[in-house]
Scaffold this motif. Sequence first.
Motif, PDB file in Angstrom:
ATOM      1  N   GLY A 200      40.477  27.065  30.471  1.00  0.00           N
ATOM      2  CA  GLY A 200      41.259  27.715  29.431  1.00  0.00           C
ATOM      3  C   GLY A 200      40.555  28.817  28.685  1.00  0.00           C
ATOM      4  N   HIS A 201      39.366  29.230  29.141  1.00  0.00           N
ATOM      5  CA  HIS A 201      38.624  30.281  28.446  1.00  0.00           C
ATOM      6  C   HIS A 201      38.991  31.676  28.946  1.00  0.00           C
ATOM      7  CE1 HIS A 201      36.384  27.061  26.668  1.00  0.00           C
ATOM      8  NE2 HIS A 201      35.909  26.665  27.827  1.00  0.00           N
ATOM      9  N   LEU A 202      39.446  31.762  30.185  1.00  0.00           N
ATOM     10  CA  LEU A 202      39.962  32.992  30.769  1.00  0.00           C
ATOM     11  C   LEU A 202      41.399  32.749  31.220  1.00  0.00           C
ATOM     12  CD1 LEU A 202      36.997  34.153  33.060  1.00  0.00           C
ATOM     13  CD2 LEU A 202      37.758  35.272  30.964  1.00  0.00           C
ATOM     14  N   ASP A 203      42.130  33.816  31.439  1.00  0.00           N
ATOM     15  CA  ASP A 203      43.502  33.706  31.925  1.00  0.00           C
ATOM     16  C   ASP A 203      43.629  34.086  33.392  1.00  0.00           C
ATOM     17  OD1 ASP A 203      44.734  33.251  29.188  1.00  0.00           O
ATOM     18  OD2 ASP A 203      43.715  35.167  28.886  1.00  0.00           O
ATOM     19  N   LEU A 204      42.728  34.918  33.873  1.00  0.00           N
ATOM     20  CA  LEU A 204      42.719  35.378  35.261  1.00  0.00           C
ATOM     21  C   LEU A 204      41.286  35.375  35.786  1.00  0.00           C
ATOM     22  CD1 LEU A 204      44.970  38.542  34.853  1.00  0.00           C
ATOM     23  CD2 LEU A 204      45.532  36.639  36.374  1.00  0.00           C
ATOM     24  N   ALA A 205      41.126  34.980  37.054  1.00  0.00           N
ATOM     25  CA  ALA A 205      39.845  35.114  37.747  1.00  0.00           C
ATOM     26  C   ALA A 205      40.142  35.585  39.157  1.00  0.00           C
ATOM     27  CB  ALA A 205      39.097  33.785  37.777  1.00  0.00           C
ATOM     28  N   LEU A 206      39.382  36.559  39.629  1.00  0.00           N
ATOM     29  CA  LEU A 206      39.680  37.140  40.932  1.00  0.00           C
ATOM     30  C   LEU A 206      38.412  37.687  41.571  1.00  0.00           C
ATOM     31  CD1 LEU A 206      41.206  40.661  40.408  1.00  0.00           C
ATOM     32  CD2 LEU A 206      40.809  39.168  38.460  1.00  0.00           C
ATOM     33  N   ASP A 207      38.408  37.707  42.900  1.00  0.00           N
ATOM     34  CA  ASP A 207      37.315  38.300  43.665  1.00  0.00           C
ATOM     35  C   ASP A 207      37.830  38.704  45.031  1.00  0.00           C
ATOM     36  OD1 ASP A 207      34.825  38.690  42.398  1.00  0.00           O
ATOM     37  OD2 ASP A 207      34.479  36.531  42.336  1.00  0.00           O
ATOM     38  N   ALA A 208      37.286  39.772  45.564  1.00  0.00           N
ATOM     39  CA  ALA A 208      37.691  40.284  46.871  1.00  0.00           C
ATOM     40  C   ALA A 208      36.703  39.837  47.942  1.00  0.00           C
ATOM     41  CB  ALA A 208      37.772  41.806  46.845  1.00  0.00           C
ATOM     42  N   GLY A 209      37.232  39.568  49.132  1.00  0.00           N
ATOM     43  CA  GLY A 209      36.393  39.306  50.287  1.00  0.00           C
ATOM     44  C   GLY A 209      35.615  38.014  50.249  1.00  0.00           C
ATOM     45  N   LEU A 210      36.196  36.944  49.697  1.00  0.00           N
ATOM     46  CA  LEU A 210      35.503  35.660  49.657  1.00  0.00           C
ATOM     47  C   LEU A 210      35.565  34.962  51.014  1.00  0.00           C
ATOM     48  CD1 LEU A 210      36.549  34.180  46.190  1.00  0.00           C
ATOM     49  CD2 LEU A 210      34.609  35.645  46.772  1.00  0.00           C
ATOM     50  N   GLN A 211      34.531  34.192  51.301  1.00  0.00           N
ATOM     51  CA  GLN A 211      34.512  33.329  52.477  1.00  0.00           C
ATOM     52  C   GLN A 211      35.057  31.951  52.098  1.00  0.00           C
ATOM     53  OE1 GLN A 211      33.632  34.611  55.479  1.00  0.00           O
ATOM     54  NE2 GLN A 211      33.352  36.556  54.386  1.00  0.00           N
ATOM     55  N   GLY A 241      39.246  35.109  51.490  1.00  0.00           N
ATOM     56  CA  GLY A 241      39.971  36.366  51.433  1.00  0.00           C
ATOM     57  C   GLY A 241      39.947  36.987  50.056  1.00  0.00           C
ATOM     58  N   ASN A 242      40.994  37.732  49.735  1.00  0.00           N
ATOM     59  CA  ASN A 242      41.112  38.392  48.430  1.00  0.00           C
ATOM     60  C   ASN A 242      41.814  37.439  47.462  1.00  0.00           C
ATOM     61  OD1 ASN A 242      39.969  40.805  49.433  1.00  0.00           O
ATOM     62  ND2 ASN A 242      41.947  41.418  50.264  1.00  0.00           N
ATOM     63  N   ILE A 243      41.023  36.764  46.662  1.00  0.00           N
ATOM     64  CA  ILE A 243      41.504  35.623  45.884  1.00  0.00           C
ATOM     65  C   ILE A 243      41.805  36.023  44.448  1.00  0.00           C
ATOM     66  CG2 ILE A 243      40.974  33.294  45.084  1.00  0.00           C
ATOM     67  CD1 ILE A 243      41.186  33.462  48.105  1.00  0.00           C
ATOM     68  N   ILE A 244      42.942  35.523  43.954  1.00  0.00           N
ATOM     69  CA  ILE A 244      43.288  35.678  42.541  1.00  0.00           C
ATOM     70  C   ILE A 244      43.817  34.342  42.029  1.00  0.00           C
ATOM     71  CG2 ILE A 244      45.577  36.604  43.165  1.00  0.00           C
ATOM     72  CD1 ILE A 244      45.391  38.231  40.510  1.00  0.00           C
ATOM     73  N   SER A 245      43.401  33.964  40.850  1.00  0.00           N
ATOM     74  CA  SER A 245      43.895  32.733  40.224  1.00  0.00           C
ATOM     75  C   SER A 245      44.286  33.039  38.791  1.00  0.00           C
ATOM     76  CB  SER A 245      42.827  31.636  40.256  1.00  0.00           C
ATOM     77  OG  SER A 245      41.712  32.006  39.449  1.00  0.00           O
ATOM     78  N   ALA A 246      45.215  32.234  38.283  1.00  0.00           N
ATOM     79  CA  ALA A 246      45.741  32.488  36.946  1.00  0.00           C
ATOM     80  C   ALA A 246      46.176  31.189  36.304  1.00  0.00           C
ATOM     81  CB  ALA A 246      46.913  33.470  37.006  1.00  0.00           C
ATOM     82  N   SER A 247      46.395  31.259  35.003  1.00  0.00           N
ATOM     83  CA  SER A 247      46.815  30.074  34.253  1.00  0.00           C
ATOM     84  C   SER A 247      48.268  29.705  34.509  1.00  0.00           C
ATOM     85  CB  SER A 247      46.590  30.306  32.759  1.00  0.00           C
ATOM     86  OG  SER A 247      47.273  31.476  32.340  1.00  0.00           O
ATOM     87  N   ASN A 248      49.066  30.652  35.042  1.00  0.00           N
ATOM     88  CA  ASN A 248      50.461  30.346  35.360  1.00  0.00           C
ATOM     89  C   ASN A 248      50.967  31.338  36.409  1.00  0.00           C
ATOM     90  OD1 ASN A 248      52.071  32.630  33.860  1.00  0.00           O
ATOM     91  ND2 ASN A 248      50.532  31.899  32.388  1.00  0.00           N
ATOM     92  N   GLN A 249      52.084  30.982  37.033  1.00  0.00           N
ATOM     93  CA  GLN A 249      52.590  31.782  38.144  1.00  0.00           C
ATOM     94  C   GLN A 249      53.051  33.165  37.701  1.00  0.00           C
ATOM     95  OE1 GLN A 249      52.563  30.571  41.445  1.00  0.00           O
ATOM     96  NE2 GLN A 249      52.916  32.741  41.859  1.00  0.00           N
ATOM     97  N   LYS A 250      53.673  33.262  36.548  1.00  0.00           N
ATOM     98  CA  LYS A 250      54.174  34.556  36.081  1.00  0.00           C
ATOM     99  C   LYS A 250      53.024  35.548  35.910  1.00  0.00           C
ATOM    100  CE  LYS A 250      57.113  36.645  32.481  1.00  0.00           C
ATOM    101  NZ  LYS A 250      56.169  37.690  32.045  1.00  0.00           N
ATOM    102  N   LEU A 251      51.954  35.101  35.291  1.00  0.00           N
ATOM    103  CA  LEU A 251      50.800  35.978  35.085  1.00  0.00           C
ATOM    104  C   LEU A 251      50.184  36.376  36.422  1.00  0.00           C
ATOM    105  CD1 LEU A 251      49.147  37.213  32.757  1.00  0.00           C
ATOM    106  CD2 LEU A 251      47.654  35.210  32.877  1.00  0.00           C
ATOM    107  N   LEU A 252      50.091  35.428  37.337  1.00  0.00           N
ATOM    108  CA  LEU A 252      49.533  35.733  38.646  1.00  0.00           C
ATOM    109  C   LEU A 252      50.385  36.780  39.372  1.00  0.00           C
ATOM    110  CD1 LEU A 252      47.817  33.447  41.146  1.00  0.00           C
ATOM    111  CD2 LEU A 252      49.783  34.729  41.967  1.00  0.00           C
ATOM    112  N   ASP A 253      51.705  36.616  39.321  1.00  0.00           N
ATOM    113  CA  ASP A 253      52.590  37.562  40.000  1.00  0.00           C
ATOM    114  C   ASP A 253      52.470  38.963  39.407  1.00  0.00           C
ATOM    115  OD1 ASP A 253      53.494  35.564  41.671  1.00  0.00           O
ATOM    116  OD2 ASP A 253      55.304  35.149  40.501  1.00  0.00           O
ATOM    117  N   GLU A 254      52.341  39.063  38.094  1.00  0.00           N
ATOM    118  CA  GLU A 254      52.201  40.372  37.459  1.00  0.00           C
ATOM    119  C   GLU A 254      50.884  41.046  37.869  1.00  0.00           C
ATOM    120  OE1 GLU A 254      52.532  39.566  33.318  1.00  0.00           O
ATOM    121  OE2 GLU A 254      54.707  39.360  33.348  1.00  0.00           O
TER     122      GLU A 254
END
Length: 261
Positions: A200-211, A241-254
């Motif tokens: 709950g400290h961040l709302d989005l975490a992402l990285d490109a090219g993960l194994q 791959g190109n990974i993105i995570s979020a606290s909820n689906q709406k934020l992730l989709d945006e």
Amino acid sequence: MNSATETALLTDFMIQLATAAGAAILPFFRQPLEIDDKGGKTWDPVTAGDRAAELAIRSLIEQNYPSHGVIGEEFGETKANSSYTWVLDPIDGTRAFVIGLPVWTTLIGLYRDGKPHLGLMHQSFVGETFLGTPEGSFHLRGGHKTPLRVAGPKPLAAAMAGTTSPHLYKNQDSFERLRQAVRLMRYGGDAYFFSLMAAGHLDLALDAGLQIYDIAALIPIIKGAGGVVDTWDGKDPSLGGNIISASNQKLLDEAKALLQD
């Protein structure tokens, strides 16, 4: 043995693996190091600490669950006739490790029938563990076990995000669109950002090219805390791959909409 009992035993064993990895790594941390380069387009360091930790984990798996498969960053894949496969990154964030910055972690994931089942991120110098299970996700430190829960919904403009480096993104324009859209974009946290998002400290975490070994442990932590994880190019996140995570689906989709070319 019922499924719940088996999961509890495997979770305890996963913590044991993390402890063994930490014991193998810490003698090398903030000490003079011989650093090898795996080669490739960019500098890809590996140290004796990486190798010692993976060997310690593999040894315990072989002793206790010899039929299980293993995929490790340093020593590759061991195939076995089992529905369980351990996915290991002994030191995620080796670049941070070699300069003495304590944001490197040990990542241990367990796949059951090809799907993420259990996950653990352990930082042995700080002394904390993030654990993901079917019953939820938890933070372990100093004998205390605290449930993890993602932050509440908020607009993208108010979101705080983290990624390892902007230079990892092939499409700099799309990343810049996201950077400008969020309130804060922080760098250099490696796997820590994904666990901090689950906490709950961040709302989005992402990285490109993960194994696969970069993300396997983190998916159960994120999902167990109520978060969501995906790729922005339509691939299965459990394979990397190109990974993105979020606290909820709406934020992730945006956020995904800005990253897609």
